[in-house]
Design a protein around this motif. Structure first.
Motif, PDB file in Angstrom:
ATOM      1  N   ARG A 122       7.936  -9.259  -1.301  1.00 12.27           N
ATOM      2  CA  ARG A 122       8.063  -6.922  -0.399  1.00 12.27           C
ATOM      3  C   ARG A 122       8.687  -7.117   1.037  1.00 12.27           C
ATOM      4  O   ARG A 122       8.203  -8.014   1.367  1.00 12.27           O
ATOM      5  CB  ARG A 122       7.288  -6.149  -1.413  1.00 12.27           C
ATOM      6  N   THR A 123       8.863  -5.801   0.632  1.00  8.84           N
ATOM      7  CA  THR A 123       9.422  -5.539   2.069  1.00  8.84           C
ATOM      8  C   THR A 123       7.631  -5.420   2.746  1.00  8.84           C
ATOM      9  O   THR A 123       7.184  -4.516   2.115  1.00  8.84           O
ATOM     10  CB  THR A 123      10.619  -4.773   2.963  1.00  8.84           C
ATOM     11  N   ASP A 124       7.563  -5.045   4.701  1.00  7.28           N
ATOM     12  CA  ASP A 124       6.015  -4.909   5.218  1.00  7.28           C
ATOM     13  C   ASP A 124       5.798  -3.592   4.326  1.00  7.28           C
ATOM     14  O   ASP A 124       7.247  -2.803   4.762  1.00  7.28           O
ATOM     15  CB  ASP A 124       6.218  -5.631   6.242  1.00  7.28           C
ATOM     16  N   ASP A 125       4.912  -3.387   4.603  1.00  9.00           N
ATOM     17  CA  ASP A 125       4.680  -1.803   4.690  1.00  9.00           C
ATOM     18  C   ASP A 125       4.397  -0.739   5.728  1.00  9.00           C
ATOM     19  O   ASP A 125       4.853   0.584   5.636  1.00  9.00           O
ATOM     20  CB  ASP A 125       3.244  -1.874   4.603  1.00  9.00           C
ATOM     21  N   GLY A 126       5.032  -1.425   6.983  1.00 13.07           N
ATOM     22  CA  GLY A 126       5.399  -0.904   8.389  1.00 13.07           C
ATOM     23  C   GLY A 126       6.777  -0.152   7.937  1.00 13.07           C
ATOM     24  O   GLY A 126       6.906   0.774   7.598  1.00 13.07           O
ATOM     25  N   MET A 127       7.898  -0.773   9.384  1.00 16.72           N
ATOM     26  CA  MET A 127       8.978  -0.448   9.360  1.00 16.72           C
ATOM     27  C   MET A 127       9.987  -0.641   8.303  1.00 16.72           C
ATOM     28  O   MET A 127      10.801  -0.760   8.314  1.00 16.72           O
ATOM     29  CB  MET A 127       9.403   0.050  10.915  1.00 16.72           C
ATOM     30  N   GLY A 128       9.707  -2.222   7.686  1.00 12.81           N
ATOM     31  CA  GLY A 128      10.520  -2.857   6.288  1.00 12.81           C
ATOM     32  C   GLY A 128      11.570  -3.748   7.068  1.00 12.81           C
ATOM     33  O   GLY A 128      12.662  -4.069   7.117  1.00 12.81           O
ATOM     34  N   VAL A 129      11.193  -4.219   7.998  1.00 13.73           N
ATOM     35  CA  VAL A 129      11.960  -4.809   8.901  1.00 13.73           C
ATOM     36  C   VAL A 129      11.323  -6.649   8.766  1.00 13.73           C
ATOM     37  O   VAL A 129      13.194  -6.917   8.747  1.00 13.73           O
ATOM     38  CB  VAL A 129      11.096  -5.475  10.324  1.00 13.73           C
ATOM     39  N   TYR A 130      10.742  -6.412   7.943  1.00 17.11           N
ATOM     40  CA  TYR A 130      11.152  -8.060   7.711  1.00 17.11           C
ATOM     41  C   TYR A 130      10.012  -8.053   5.704  1.00 17.11           C
ATOM     42  O   TYR A 130       9.399  -7.175   5.494  1.00 17.11           O
ATOM     43  CB  TYR A 130       9.911  -9.214   7.997  1.00 17.11           C
ATOM     44  N   THR A 131      10.436  -9.669   5.500  1.00 16.97           N
ATOM     45  CA  THR A 131       9.955  -9.813   3.926  1.00 16.97           C
ATOM     46  C   THR A 131       8.566 -10.340   3.529  1.00 16.97           C
ATOM     47  O   THR A 131       8.922 -11.491   4.380  1.00 16.97           O
ATOM     48  CB  THR A 131      11.161  -9.947   2.512  1.00 16.97           C
ATOM     49  N   ARG A 140       8.137 -10.333  13.389  1.00 21.19           N
ATOM     50  CA  ARG A 140       8.562 -10.106  14.120  1.00 21.19           C
ATOM     51  C   ARG A 140       6.810  -9.239  14.705  1.00 21.19           C
ATOM     52  O   ARG A 140       6.151  -8.883  14.040  1.00 21.19           O
ATOM     53  CB  ARG A 140       8.729  -8.726  14.110  1.00 21.19           C
ATOM     54  N   GLY A 141       6.632  -9.539  16.766  1.00 23.79           N
ATOM     55  CA  GLY A 141       5.973  -9.029  17.104  1.00 23.79           C
ATOM     56  C   GLY A 141       6.450  -8.139  18.149  1.00 23.79           C
ATOM     57  O   GLY A 141       6.622  -8.958  18.931  1.00 23.79           O
ATOM     58  N   GLY A 142       5.476  -6.655  18.466  1.00 25.85           N
ATOM     59  CA  GLY A 142       6.781  -6.086  19.467  1.00 25.85           C
ATOM     60  C   GLY A 142       7.853  -6.728  19.334  1.00 25.85           C
ATOM     61  O   GLY A 142       8.433  -5.986  18.405  1.00 25.85           O
ATOM     62  N   ALA A 143       8.030  -6.407  21.100  1.00 25.50           N
ATOM     63  CA  ALA A 143       9.621  -6.896  20.695  1.00 25.50           C
ATOM     64  C   ALA A 143      10.263  -8.277  20.770  1.00 25.50           C
ATOM     65  O   ALA A 143      11.821  -8.627  20.275  1.00 25.50           O
ATOM     66  CB  ALA A 143      10.005  -6.143  21.845  1.00 25.50           C
ATOM     67  N   ILE A 174       0.795  -1.694   0.233  1.00 20.49           N
ATOM     68  CA  ILE A 174       0.132   0.159  -0.061  1.00 20.49           C
ATOM     69  C   ILE A 174       1.018   1.180   0.200  1.00 20.49           C
ATOM     70  O   ILE A 174       0.575   2.242  -0.222  1.00 20.49           O
ATOM     71  CB  ILE A 174      -1.279  -0.518   1.334  1.00 20.49           C
ATOM     72  N   SER A 175       2.013   1.008   0.283  1.00 26.44           N
ATOM     73  CA  SER A 175       2.816   2.544  -0.087  1.00 26.44           C
ATOM     74  C   SER A 175       4.662   1.861  -1.516  1.00 26.44           C
ATOM     75  O   SER A 175       5.001   2.513  -0.818  1.00 26.44           O
ATOM     76  CB  SER A 175       3.969   2.064   1.750  1.00 26.44           C
ATOM     77  N   ASP A 176       3.823   1.469  -1.957  1.00 23.19           N
ATOM     78  CA  ASP A 176       4.529   1.376  -2.894  1.00 23.19           C
ATOM     79  C   ASP A 176       5.413   0.900  -3.185  1.00 23.19           C
ATOM     80  O   ASP A 176       6.594   1.736  -3.202  1.00 23.19           O
ATOM     81  CB  ASP A 176       4.642   2.552  -3.966  1.00 23.19           C
ATOM     82  N   LYS A 177       5.808  -0.156  -1.861  1.00 34.20           N
ATOM     83  CA  LYS A 177       7.142  -1.508  -1.885  1.00 34.20           C
ATOM     84  C   LYS A 177       7.451  -1.827  -2.914  1.00 34.20           C
ATOM     85  O   LYS A 177       6.025  -2.930  -3.414  1.00 34.20           O
ATOM     86  CB  LYS A 177       7.736  -1.715  -0.120  1.00 34.20           C
ATOM     87  N   GLU A 178       8.446  -1.687  -3.380  1.00 38.01           N
ATOM     88  CA  GLU A 178       9.049  -2.498  -4.646  1.00 38.01           C
ATOM     89  C   GLU A 178       9.392  -4.116  -4.613  1.00 38.01           C
ATOM     90  O   GLU A 178       9.071  -4.326  -3.417  1.00 38.01           O
ATOM     91  CB  GLU A 178      10.236  -2.290  -5.601  1.00 38.01           C
ATOM     92  N   MET A 179       7.865  -4.694  -5.633  1.00 38.42           N
ATOM     93  CA  MET A 179       7.841  -6.251  -5.745  1.00 38.42           C
ATOM     94  C   MET A 179       9.461  -7.104  -6.791  1.00 38.42           C
ATOM     95  O   MET A 179       9.929  -6.324  -7.658  1.00 38.42           O
ATOM     96  CB  MET A 179       6.441  -6.930  -6.544  1.00 38.42           C
ATOM     97  N   HIS A 180       9.277  -8.447  -6.302  1.00 36.04           N
ATOM     98  CA  HIS A 180      10.284  -8.879  -6.573  1.00 36.04           C
ATOM     99  C   HIS A 180       9.873 -10.785  -6.477  1.00 36.04           C
ATOM    100  O   HIS A 180       9.035 -10.384  -6.207  1.00 36.04           O
ATOM    101  CB  HIS A 180      11.806  -8.608  -5.768  1.00 36.04           C
TER     102      HIS A 180
END
Length: 166
Positions: free
Chosen positions: A87-96, A143-146, A63-69
């Motif tokens: 693609r990387t997640d739409d949040g902080m980009g922590v995981y794919t 990741r869920g929380g910390a 939803i934030s236009d992160k590139e698809m691979h």
């Protein structure tokens, strides 16, 4: 000379950036070509062994236009290549986040891999997927929380996906 190198650099930069297709060969030499239509609105899949075109139009995009691979791997360890769109997640980009498509050699079609109902995984999606060829499993970590969580998946003898460990 400068103009030549500049033109060459622009050509290769545009070619790499605009590349939205993948092709690979199966163990039986079938060539699979996957073409992106309208920025991943759908995928058009052709198979060298038949004249049918398979369309997949349920790709979840960012939803934030992160590139698809793309990546081609054998996720179910049957000797045939499957593929994933990630693609990387739409949040902080922590995981794919991966959407995995499994190849069925019997009907020469690809089908989206879904988590089995009532499997109760830690991760809601396939994330940061890592394949273990020796154990014939793949893991998904999110990741869920910390805290980081990991699910380990394998396929049974009937090619059904099962959760083996959380």
């Amino acid at each position: 000379m400068k103009i030549f190198f500049l033109s060459l650099m622009i050509f290769f930069s545009c070619h790499c950036y605009c590349q939205k297709n993948i092709e690979f060969h199966q163990k039986d030499q079938t060539q699979i070509k996957i073409k992106v239509i309208n920025n991943f609105e759908k995928l058009e899949i052709t198979n060298s062994k038949n004249t049918k075109t398979q369309n997949i139009d349920y790709i979840e995009t960012s939803i934030s236009d992160k590139e698809m691979h793309f990546v081609a791997e054998d996720y179910n360890f049957d000797g045939y290549k499957d593929f994933a769109v990630y693609r990387t997640d739409d949040g902080m980009g922590v995981y794919t986040i991966y959407q995995i498509f499994i190849y069925n050699p019997a009907n020469q079609q690809l089908k989206k891999l879904k988590m089995p109902l009532n499997s109760n995984p830690e991760c809601d999606e396939f994330c940061d997927v890592q394949i273990n060829k020796k154990r014939k499993t793949f893991q998904s970590s999110c990741r869920g929380g910390a805290k980081w969580h990991t699910d380990i998946w394998k396929f049974d003898k009937n090619q059904n996906l099962i959760l083996t460990k959380k």
